[in-house]
Design an enzyme around this catalytic site. Structure first.
Site, PDB file in Angstrom:
ATOM      1  N   LYS A   1       0.778  -1.394   0.050  1.00 29.81           N
ATOM      2  CA  LYS A   1       0.217   0.003  -0.240  1.00 29.81           C
ATOM      3  C   LYS A   1       1.296   0.981  -0.171  1.00 29.81           C
ATOM      4  O   LYS A   1       0.512   2.780  -0.421  1.00 29.81           O
ATOM      5  CB  LYS A   1      -0.952   0.182   1.529  1.00 29.81           C
ATOM      6  CG  LYS A   1      -2.456  -0.934   0.770  1.00 29.81           C
ATOM      7  CD  LYS A   1      -2.809  -0.954   2.705  1.00 29.81           C
ATOM      8  CE  LYS A   1      -4.239  -1.838   2.059  1.00 29.81           C
ATOM      9  NZ  LYS A   1      -4.490  -2.322   4.175  1.00 29.81           N
TER      10      LYS A   1
ATOM     11  N   GLN B   1      -5.381  -1.415   9.534  1.00 26.69           N
ATOM     12  CA  GLN B   1      -5.126  -2.330   9.269  1.00 26.69           C
ATOM     13  C   GLN B   1      -6.464  -4.305   9.976  1.00 26.69           C
ATOM     14  O   GLN B   1      -5.594  -3.676  11.307  1.00 26.69           O
ATOM     15  CB  GLN B   1      -4.053  -2.765   8.880  1.00 26.69           C
ATOM     16  CG  GLN B   1      -3.344  -4.152   8.271  1.00 26.69           C
ATOM     17  CD  GLN B   1      -3.894  -4.370   6.832  1.00 26.69           C
ATOM     18  OE1 GLN B   1      -3.480  -3.369   5.726  1.00 26.69           O
ATOM     19  NE2 GLN B   1      -4.181  -5.218   6.569  1.00 26.69           N
TER      20      GLN B   1
ATOM     21  N   ASP C   1     -12.150   3.038   3.548  1.00 29.20           N
ATOM     22  CA  ASP C   1     -12.375   1.242   3.682  1.00 29.20           C
ATOM     23  C   ASP C   1     -13.543   1.149   3.606  1.00 29.20           C
ATOM     24  O   ASP C   1     -14.324  -0.193   3.174  1.00 29.20           O
ATOM     25  CB  ASP C   1     -11.433   0.743   5.122  1.00 29.20           C
ATOM     26  CG  ASP C   1     -10.289  -0.506   4.750  1.00 29.20           C
ATOM     27  OD1 ASP C   1     -10.445  -0.364   4.072  1.00 29.20           O
ATOM     28  OD2 ASP C   1      -9.403  -0.369   5.961  1.00 29.20           O
TER      29      ASP C   1
HETATM   30  N1  GUN Z   1      -7.082  -6.518   5.856  1.00 30.09           N
HETATM   31  C1  GUN Z   1      -7.173  -7.320   4.600  1.00 30.09           C
HETATM   32  N2  GUN Z   1      -7.969  -6.434   4.112  1.00 30.09           N
HETATM   33  C2  GUN Z   1      -8.065  -5.697   4.136  1.00 30.09           C
HETATM   34  C3  GUN Z   1      -8.238  -4.411   4.036  1.00 30.09           C
HETATM   35  O1  GUN Z   1      -9.118  -4.316   2.908  1.00 30.09           O
HETATM   36  N3  GUN Z   1      -8.956  -3.011   5.131  1.00 30.09           N
HETATM   37  C4  GUN Z   1      -8.145  -2.536   6.560  1.00 30.09           C
HETATM   38  N4  GUN Z   1      -8.395  -2.176   6.585  1.00 30.09           N
HETATM   39  N5  GUN Z   1      -7.391  -4.231   6.750  1.00 30.09           N
HETATM   40  C5  GUN Z   1      -7.708  -5.631   5.511  1.00 30.09           C
END
Ligand code: GUN
Length: 296
Positions: free
Chosen positions: A54, A98, A121
Protein backbone atom coordinates in the site's frame (compact mmCIF):
# COMPACT_ATOMS: atom_id res chain seq x y z
CA UNK A 1 -12.04 -22.37 -23.06
CA UNK A 2 -14.43 -19.72 -24.32
CA UNK A 3 -14.51 -17.02 -21.65
CA UNK A 4 -12.89 -13.60 -21.94
CA UNK A 5 -10.30 -13.27 -19.17
CA UNK A 6 -10.79 -10.01 -17.26
CA UNK A 7 -7.25 -8.79 -16.57
CA UNK A 8 -7.39 -7.17 -13.12
CA UNK A 9 -3.68 -6.41 -13.10
CA UNK A 10 -3.93 -4.31 -16.26
CA UNK A 11 -7.21 -2.74 -15.08
CA UNK A 12 -5.66 -1.78 -11.72
CA UNK A 13 -2.69 -0.21 -13.53
CA UNK A 14 -5.14 1.93 -15.55
CA UNK A 15 -6.97 2.99 -12.36
CA UNK A 16 -3.66 3.96 -10.72
CA UNK A 17 -2.67 5.94 -13.85
CA UNK A 18 -6.01 7.83 -13.70
CA UNK A 19 -5.48 8.52 -9.98
CA UNK A 20 -1.92 9.74 -10.64
CA UNK A 21 -3.08 12.06 -13.45
CA UNK A 22 -5.75 13.57 -11.21
CA UNK A 23 -3.24 14.07 -8.39
CA UNK A 24 -0.82 15.89 -10.71
CA UNK A 25 -3.67 18.32 -11.48
CA UNK A 26 -4.64 18.70 -7.80
CA UNK A 27 -1.06 19.61 -6.98
CA UNK A 28 -0.55 22.12 -9.79
CA UNK A 29 -4.01 23.74 -9.71
CA UNK A 30 -4.80 23.63 -5.99
CA UNK A 31 -1.49 22.94 -4.21
CA UNK A 32 -3.18 19.87 -2.71
CA UNK A 33 -1.41 16.55 -2.09
CA UNK A 34 -3.73 13.77 -0.87
CA UNK A 35 -2.39 11.92 2.19
CA UNK A 36 -3.12 8.36 3.34
CA UNK A 37 -2.32 7.16 6.87
CA UNK A 38 -2.08 3.41 7.45
CA UNK A 39 -2.02 2.08 11.01
CA UNK A 40 -0.59 -1.38 11.64
CA UNK A 41 -0.74 -2.89 15.12
CA UNK A 42 1.53 -5.89 15.74
CA UNK A 43 3.62 -7.91 13.31
CA UNK A 44 1.27 -10.20 11.41
CA UNK A 45 3.43 -11.16 8.37
CA UNK A 46 0.59 -11.01 5.80
CA UNK A 47 -0.48 -7.58 7.10
CA UNK A 48 3.11 -6.33 6.90
CA UNK A 49 3.38 -7.32 3.22
CA UNK A 50 0.01 -5.72 2.50
CA UNK A 51 0.93 -2.47 4.29
CA UNK A 52 4.28 -2.29 2.48
CA UNK A 53 2.54 -2.67 -0.91
CA UNK A 54 0.00 0.00 0.00
CA UNK A 55 2.76 2.42 1.03
CA UNK A 56 4.71 1.84 -2.19
CA UNK A 57 1.72 2.31 -4.50
CA UNK A 58 0.52 5.38 -2.55
CA UNK A 59 3.85 7.12 -3.19
CA UNK A 60 3.92 5.97 -6.84
CA UNK A 61 0.65 7.81 -7.62
CA UNK A 62 1.98 10.98 -5.98
CA UNK A 63 0.23 10.89 -2.59
CA UNK A 64 1.79 11.27 0.83
CA UNK A 65 2.00 7.94 2.67
CA UNK A 66 2.22 7.93 6.45
CA UNK A 67 2.66 4.64 8.28
CA UNK A 68 2.14 4.17 12.01
CA UNK A 69 3.50 0.86 13.23
CA UNK A 70 2.43 0.13 16.79
CA UNK A 71 3.48 -2.64 19.18
CA UNK A 72 1.18 -5.67 19.42
CA UNK A 73 0.38 -4.79 23.05
CA UNK A 74 -0.66 -1.18 22.28
CA UNK A 75 -3.60 -0.19 24.50
CA UNK A 76 -6.99 0.61 23.01
CA UNK A 77 -6.80 4.11 24.50
CA UNK A 78 -3.49 4.80 22.72
CA UNK A 79 -4.81 3.49 19.40
CA UNK A 80 -7.98 5.59 19.70
CA UNK A 81 -5.84 8.65 20.54
CA UNK A 82 -3.84 8.13 17.36
CA UNK A 83 -7.01 7.75 15.25
CA UNK A 84 -8.41 10.99 16.75
CA UNK A 85 -5.17 12.83 15.96
CA UNK A 86 -5.30 11.61 12.35
CA UNK A 87 -8.98 12.65 12.16
CA UNK A 88 -8.01 16.31 12.73
CA UNK A 89 -4.76 16.32 10.73
CA UNK A 90 -5.47 18.42 7.60
CA UNK A 91 -2.67 16.70 5.61
CA UNK A 92 -4.38 13.31 6.06
CA UNK A 93 -7.41 12.60 3.84
CA UNK A 94 -7.62 8.82 4.28
CA UNK A 95 -7.14 6.61 7.34
CA UNK A 96 -6.85 2.83 7.18
CA UNK A 97 -6.43 0.69 10.28
CA UNK A 98 -5.12 -2.65 9.08
CA UNK A 99 -7.28 -5.62 10.11
CA UNK A 100 -7.27 -8.00 11.84
CA UNK A 101 -6.33 -6.17 15.05
CA UNK A 102 -4.90 -8.09 18.05
CA UNK A 103 -7.64 -9.72 20.14
CA UNK A 104 -7.53 -7.24 23.03
CA UNK A 105 -8.61 -4.38 20.71
CA UNK A 106 -12.24 -3.74 19.78
CA UNK A 107 -12.14 -3.45 15.97
CA UNK A 108 -15.67 -2.03 15.69
CA UNK A 109 -14.92 0.72 18.19
CA UNK A 110 -11.64 1.58 16.45
CA UNK A 111 -13.22 1.67 12.97
CA UNK A 112 -16.18 3.72 14.18
CA UNK A 113 -13.79 6.27 15.75
CA UNK A 114 -12.36 7.11 12.29
CA UNK A 115 -13.88 10.27 10.77
CA UNK A 116 -16.34 8.78 8.20
CA UNK A 117 -15.10 11.29 5.60
CA UNK A 118 -11.58 9.79 5.98
CA UNK A 119 -12.76 6.16 6.19
CA UNK A 120 -11.23 5.00 2.89
CA UNK A 121 -12.07 1.36 3.74
CA UNK A 122 -15.78 2.24 3.86
CA UNK A 123 -16.18 0.17 7.05
CA UNK A 124 -17.53 2.93 9.37
CA UNK A 125 -21.16 2.35 10.33
CA UNK A 126 -22.11 5.74 8.81
CA UNK A 127 -20.68 4.74 5.45
CA UNK A 128 -22.42 1.36 5.64
CA UNK A 129 -25.73 3.19 6.23
CA UNK A 130 -25.10 5.76 3.50
CA UNK A 131 -24.33 3.02 0.96
CA UNK A 132 -27.41 1.05 2.03
CA UNK A 133 -29.64 4.07 1.45
CA UNK A 134 -28.06 5.01 -1.88
CA UNK A 135 -26.35 8.15 -0.59
CA UNK A 136 -22.82 9.38 -1.26
CA UNK A 137 -20.40 7.38 0.89
CA UNK A 138 -16.94 5.89 1.03
CA UNK A 139 -17.30 2.45 -0.57
CA UNK A 140 -15.31 -0.66 0.48
CA UNK A 141 -12.39 -1.13 -1.90
CA UNK A 142 -12.79 -4.74 -3.06
CA UNK A 143 -16.50 -4.47 -4.02
CA UNK A 144 -15.77 -1.11 -5.69
CA UNK A 145 -13.06 -2.81 -7.76
CA UNK A 146 -15.50 -5.59 -8.77
CA UNK A 147 -18.12 -2.99 -9.75
CA UNK A 148 -15.61 -1.10 -11.92
CA UNK A 149 -14.67 -4.30 -13.77
CA UNK A 150 -18.32 -5.26 -14.26
CA UNK A 151 -19.27 -1.80 -15.57
CA UNK A 152 -16.28 -1.86 -17.92
CA UNK A 153 -17.23 -5.28 -19.29
CA UNK A 154 -21.02 -4.84 -19.55
CA UNK A 155 -21.57 -1.10 -19.88
CA UNK A 156 -24.97 -0.98 -18.16
CA UNK A 157 -25.75 -3.60 -15.50
CA UNK A 158 -29.43 -2.63 -15.40
CA UNK A 159 -31.84 -5.57 -15.15
CA UNK A 160 -29.14 -8.24 -14.96
CA UNK A 161 -29.49 -11.09 -12.46
CA UNK A 162 -26.59 -10.93 -10.01
CA UNK A 163 -25.82 -13.58 -7.40
CA UNK A 164 -23.30 -12.70 -4.69
CA UNK A 165 -22.02 -15.82 -2.97
CA UNK A 166 -20.94 -14.82 0.56
CA UNK A 167 -22.46 -12.43 3.09
CA UNK A 168 -19.47 -10.75 4.76
CA UNK A 169 -19.62 -7.12 5.82
CA UNK A 170 -16.44 -6.39 3.87
CA UNK A 171 -17.38 -7.88 0.49
CA UNK A 172 -20.72 -9.73 0.15
CA UNK A 173 -23.12 -7.18 1.66
CA UNK A 174 -21.59 -4.01 0.15
CA UNK A 175 -21.23 -5.80 -3.21
CA UNK A 176 -24.95 -6.58 -3.16
CA UNK A 177 -25.75 -2.92 -2.35
CA UNK A 178 -23.58 -1.68 -5.21
CA UNK A 179 -25.18 -4.08 -7.71
CA UNK A 180 -28.62 -3.00 -6.50
CA UNK A 181 -27.52 0.62 -6.98
CA UNK A 182 -26.76 -0.26 -10.62
CA UNK A 183 -30.27 -1.77 -10.96
CA UNK A 184 -29.36 -5.46 -10.93
CA UNK A 185 -31.76 -8.03 -9.48
CA UNK A 186 -29.64 -9.21 -6.57
CA UNK A 187 -29.53 -12.45 -4.60
CA UNK A 188 -27.12 -13.12 -1.76
CA UNK A 189 -26.34 -16.83 -1.44
CA UNK A 190 -24.42 -18.28 1.53
CA UNK A 191 -23.59 -21.46 3.41
CA UNK A 192 -27.24 -22.10 4.36
CA UNK A 193 -28.70 -21.41 0.90
CA UNK A 194 -30.74 -24.36 -0.40
CA UNK A 195 -29.99 -25.58 -3.93
CA UNK A 196 -27.13 -23.13 -4.23
CA UNK A 197 -26.00 -24.48 -7.62
CA UNK A 198 -29.47 -23.79 -9.00
CA UNK A 199 -29.49 -20.25 -7.53
CA UNK A 200 -26.07 -19.48 -9.03
CA UNK A 201 -27.22 -21.03 -12.33
CA UNK A 202 -29.76 -18.21 -12.79
CA UNK A 203 -27.11 -15.49 -12.59
CA UNK A 204 -25.88 -13.28 -15.42
CA UNK A 205 -23.26 -12.07 -12.92
CA UNK A 206 -21.71 -14.22 -10.19
CA UNK A 207 -19.51 -12.63 -7.52
CA UNK A 208 -17.84 -15.30 -5.38
CA UNK A 209 -16.65 -14.20 -1.94
CA UNK A 210 -17.01 -17.16 0.41
CA UNK A 211 -13.42 -18.12 1.22
CA UNK A 212 -13.92 -21.75 0.10
CA UNK A 213 -11.31 -22.92 -2.42
CA UNK A 214 -12.75 -23.74 -5.88
CA UNK A 215 -16.27 -24.19 -4.49
CA UNK A 216 -18.07 -22.90 -7.59
CA UNK A 217 -17.73 -25.25 -10.53
CA UNK A 218 -18.59 -24.91 -14.20
CA UNK A 219 -21.77 -27.00 -13.94
CA UNK A 220 -23.25 -24.26 -11.70
CA UNK A 221 -22.68 -21.49 -14.22
CA UNK A 222 -25.18 -20.23 -16.80
CA UNK A 223 -23.51 -20.24 -20.23
CA UNK A 224 -22.15 -16.78 -21.01
CA UNK A 225 -22.34 -15.46 -17.42
CA UNK A 226 -19.69 -13.12 -15.99
CA UNK A 227 -17.83 -14.65 -13.04
CA UNK A 228 -15.94 -12.42 -10.60
CA UNK A 229 -13.77 -14.35 -8.14
CA UNK A 230 -12.90 -12.49 -4.92
CA UNK A 231 -11.45 -15.56 -3.18
CA UNK A 232 -7.77 -15.87 -2.31
CA UNK A 233 -7.09 -19.33 -0.89
CA UNK A 234 -3.78 -21.12 -0.49
CA UNK A 235 -3.99 -24.86 -1.18
CA UNK A 236 -1.34 -27.62 -1.12
CA UNK A 237 0.39 -28.20 -4.45
CA UNK A 238 2.94 -31.01 -4.18
CA UNK A 239 5.66 -29.80 -1.80
CA UNK A 240 4.51 -26.21 -2.13
CA UNK A 241 1.22 -24.29 -2.12
CA UNK A 242 -0.65 -22.34 -4.77
CA UNK A 243 -3.26 -19.60 -4.80
CA UNK A 244 -6.77 -20.41 -5.98
CA UNK A 245 -10.05 -18.54 -5.85
CA UNK A 246 -13.52 -19.54 -4.69
CA UNK A 247 -14.18 -20.46 -8.32
CA UNK A 248 -12.88 -23.55 -10.07
CA UNK A 249 -11.29 -21.57 -12.89
CA UNK A 250 -10.90 -24.18 -15.62
CA UNK A 251 -14.41 -25.64 -15.47
CA UNK A 252 -16.04 -22.18 -15.11
CA UNK A 253 -13.95 -20.61 -17.89
CA UNK A 254 -15.28 -23.30 -20.25
CA UNK A 255 -18.87 -22.07 -19.70
CA UNK A 256 -18.66 -18.40 -18.66
CA UNK A 257 -18.65 -15.42 -21.01
CA UNK A 258 -16.05 -13.63 -18.90
CA UNK A 259 -14.08 -14.51 -15.78
CA UNK A 260 -11.45 -13.05 -13.46
CA UNK A 261 -8.39 -15.21 -12.74
CA UNK A 262 -6.71 -15.75 -9.34
CA UNK A 263 -4.14 -14.32 -9.00
CA UNK A 264 -4.35 -11.29 -11.29
CA UNK A 265 -8.10 -10.61 -11.14
CA UNK A 266 -9.83 -8.81 -8.27
CA UNK A 267 -6.72 -8.81 -6.01
CA UNK A 268 -4.79 -5.93 -7.63
CA UNK A 269 -7.98 -3.82 -7.77
CA UNK A 270 -8.27 -3.54 -3.98
CA UNK A 271 -5.24 -1.28 -3.45
CA UNK A 272 -6.00 0.63 -6.68
CA UNK A 273 -9.46 1.41 -5.27
CA UNK A 274 -7.97 2.39 -1.91
CA UNK A 275 -5.92 5.01 -3.78
CA UNK A 276 -9.02 6.08 -5.72
CA UNK A 277 -10.95 6.42 -2.43
CA UNK A 278 -8.19 8.52 -0.89
CA UNK A 279 -8.26 10.82 -3.92
CA UNK A 280 -12.07 11.03 -3.67
CA UNK A 281 -11.84 11.86 0.06
CA UNK A 282 -9.26 14.60 -0.62
CA UNK A 283 -11.47 16.15 -3.34
CA UNK A 284 -14.58 16.07 -1.12
CA UNK A 285 -12.68 17.54 1.86
CA UNK A 286 -11.66 20.50 -0.32
CA UNK A 287 -14.98 21.05 -2.11
CA UNK A 288 -13.52 19.96 -5.47
CA UNK A 289 -15.26 17.87 -8.11
CA UNK A 290 -14.74 14.13 -7.74
CA UNK A 291 -12.77 12.07 -10.24
CA UNK A 292 -15.22 10.51 -12.68
CA UNK A 293 -15.14 6.74 -13.16
CA UNK A 294 -13.37 6.15 -9.84
CA UNK A 295 -16.40 6.18 -7.52
CA UNK A 296 -19.60 4.19 -7.22
N1 GUN B 1 -6.84 -6.55 5.92
C1 GUN B 1 -6.92 -7.23 4.75
N2 GUN B 1 -7.55 -6.50 3.83
C2 GUN B 1 -7.87 -5.31 4.41
C3 GUN B 1 -8.52 -4.13 3.95
O1 GUN B 1 -8.96 -4.02 2.80
N3 GUN B 1 -8.65 -3.13 4.86
C4 GUN B 1 -8.19 -3.25 6.14
N4 GUN B 1 -8.37 -2.21 6.95
N5 GUN B 1 -7.58 -4.33 6.59
C5 GUN B 1 -7.42 -5.36 5.73
Amino acid sequence: MSATIIDGKAFAARVRAQVAEHITRLKSEHGLTPGLAVVLVGEDPASQVYVRNKGKQTVEVGMTSIEHRLEADTSEADLLDLVRKLNVDPKIHGILVQLPLPDHLNSELVINTIDPAKDVDGFHISNVGLLGTGQTSMVPCTPLGCLMMLRDHHGSLSGLNAVVVGRSNIVGKPMAQLLLGDSCTVTIAHSRTKNIAEVVGKADIVVAAVGRPQMITGDWIKPGATVIDVGINRIPNGEKTRLVGDVDFDSCAAVAGAITPVPGGVGPMTIACLLANTLTAACRANGLSEPSGLTA
